[in-house]
Enzyme design. Structure first.
Site: not given
Ligand code: NDP
Length: 457
Positions: A183, A49, A440, A52, A44, A445, A179
């Site tokens: 982002e 976080c 407002h 970022k 984080c 709102e 995410y």
């Molecule tokens: P996520 O699991 O959210 O997303 C991973 C993405 O990569 C998905 O779109 C997935 O597709 C894709 N993917 C996975 N494997 C492959 C592959 N082999 N080839 C192509 N695409 C692939 O992971 P993140 O890394 O974005 O984030 C991890 C965690 O970190 C989040 O779940 C969250 O809990 C936390 N986080 C929270 C934030 C916040 O609160 N603002 C910000 C950043 C992270 P598919 O959907 O098809 O599985």
């Protein structure tokens, strides 16, 4: 009675581990040690976080001169200086790491700047060979980004690397639709990088409300991000001789495309490798996460685990709560299960998404619902002729009238959803929202002025 060197030995100095250590020491007078192999503050603070969000702020100034012009200001748009920003960012991260170290020291926690592994149910071994016994061991080692298994995947960077780049590339491919992918697509586009994003599925941000996903995807495309769904890649290769030079990407449809840099945002995995966990009887799940009960206790009674290493809800405030609940349970004689229901969260895209509770499709599967939704151009940017739209959406149970889900896509939606989250956690009904007088003129709102359902199901 057996005596131990410590009451608690925490492995991992991220948000969850540090909080558990200092509360156990400071409030429960436990004798506590903590080992961290990298920087204090964890994902984080050091590589997630916090940096970022500072990058989100940096990128948000890109649009300002143009918008300000509509309000009568004459501001010349200058260039973004990555080196200067990165310098300020590193200074801030150093400061925060110092704060974390100080918090531990002031609570009386002994910290060891070393990797630790578990030797037996009550013994931890550090990299230098020293061993310490503890009545309880808490594993809070977090997770790490993973690359997909494809040819030359190491030519692509992951989120940890972004903050260390010497220069920003001219063009970048971001792979993934979660995410982190969304982002950083917005952040890097705002900082002037030509961003292409490939997502293998039908729509980005799988798991979030469909209407919100669509609005964010459209806004990202409108802003100039080349977002391509149902697109995946099969291999990377260097486009020239320079090992830091452009990368040639082979897509699964056979097409080849060149980018200055490829960024994998394809998920994260718990840090459980080579820690001696399975050897002592701690059970791991399919993604190598530590399996725990509602009190964060593993299959070995003296060993607990919290945060991303357990792969429950991978968010900093959740890890912190799990750490506090662990201390209540183990050191304060007050067994406290962790409440994972109705957790508000935000995705820091541009515009942001704030969300709490069920999506429309999840709620519709559980019973009859009314959906109240409105999408409009907010005053501040509409005045400047910008096409951006916001979304305010409530999912309401027809039977109980309780708000089951709230989804907001808007500037500062993260701030808004925190407030809505309190009412919804308290069990607010739609009529409670209706009874509240609007503030407002604001965007939010609309959340208390939607009179009739947009649809029911
Ligand atoms: P996520 O699991 O959210 O997303 C991973 C993405 O990569 C998905 O779109 C997935 O597709 C894709 N993917 C996975 N494997 C492959 C592959 N082999 N080839 C192509 N695409 C692939 O992971 P993140 O890394 O974005 O984030 C991890 C965690 O970190 C989040 O779940 C969250 O809990 C936390 N986080 C929270 C934030 C916040 O609160 N603002 C910000 C950043 C992270 P598919 O959907 O098809 O599985």
């Amino acid at each position: 009675m057996m005596s131990f060197d410590y009451d608690l030995f925490v492995i991992g100095g991220g948000s969850g581990g540090v909080r558990a250590a200092r509360v156990a020491a400071g409030e429960a007078n436990a004798k506590v040690a903590l080992a961290e192999e990298d920087r204090y503050g964890g994902t984080c603070v050091i590589r997630g976080c916090v940096p970022k969000k500072l990058m989100v702020y940096a990128s948000s100034y890109a649009d300002m001169p143009e918008t300000a012009a509509h309000y009568g200001w004459e501001i010349n748009k200058g260039a973004f200086n990555w080196e200067s920003f990165r310098g300020h960012l590193n200074t801030e991260l150093d400061r925060l790491e110092g704060v974390y170290r100080k918090l531990l020291k002031n609570s009386g926690v002994d910290s060891f700047d070393q990797r630790a592994r578990i030797k037996d149910a009550h013994t931890v071994e550090l990299d230098n060979g020293d061993t310490y016994t503890a009545k309880h061991i808490l594993v809070a080692t977090g997770g790490r980004p993973v690359r997909p298994e494809l040819k030359n995947a190491e030519l692509g960077i992951v989120s940890d690397d972004i903050f260390h780049l010497e220069t920003l590339p001219k063009s970048m491919l971001i792979v993934g639709g979660g995410y982190i992918a969304c982002e950083f697509a917005c952040i890097l586009h705002g900082l002037g990088v030509e961003v292409t994003q490939y997502y293998r599925g039908e729509q980005i941000l799988r798991g979030f409300d469909d209407e919100a996903r669509e609005l964010i995807a459209n806004s990202m495309k409108e802003r100039g991000i080349d977002l391509q769904v149902e697109t995946d890649i099969s291999a990377l290769a260097l486009a020239g001789d320079d090992s830091n030079g452009p990368v040639r990407v082979t897509r699964k449809d056979g097409e080849e495309v060149e980018f200055d840099m490829v960024f994998f945002a394809t998920g994260r995995r718990p840090n459980t490798d080579s820690m001696g966990l399975e050897e002592v009887g701690v059970k791991l799940g399919r993604s190598s996460e530590i399996e725990v009960d509602e009190y964060s206790q593993t299959a070995v009674p003296s060993i607990y685990a919290i945060g991303d290493v357990t792969d429950r809800v991978n968010l900093t405030p959740v890890a912190i709560r799990e750490g506090m609940a662990f201390v209540e349970t183990v050191f304060k004689g007050n067994p406290t299960p962790v409440d994972h229901a109705l957790i508000p969260s935000a995705v820091f895209t541009q515009p942001e998404l704030g969300t709490v509770g069920l999506t429309e499709s999840e709620a519709a599967k559980l019973g009859a619902i009314d959906v109240y939704a409105t999408s409009f151009r907010p005053m501040q940017t509409a005045f400047a002729d910008k096409p951006e739209k916001v979304l305010m959406k409530l999912i309401v149970s027809q039977e109980s009238r309780k708000i089951l889900g709230c989804h907001i896509v808007a500037p500062d939606a993260g701030e808004l959803i925190q407030m809505a989250g309190i009412a919804i956690k308290m069990g607010a009904t739609k009529e409670d929202f209706d009874r509240t007088v609007a503030v407002h003129p604001t965007m939010s709102e609309e959340i208390v002025t939607m009179r009739s359902p947009t649809r029911s199901g």
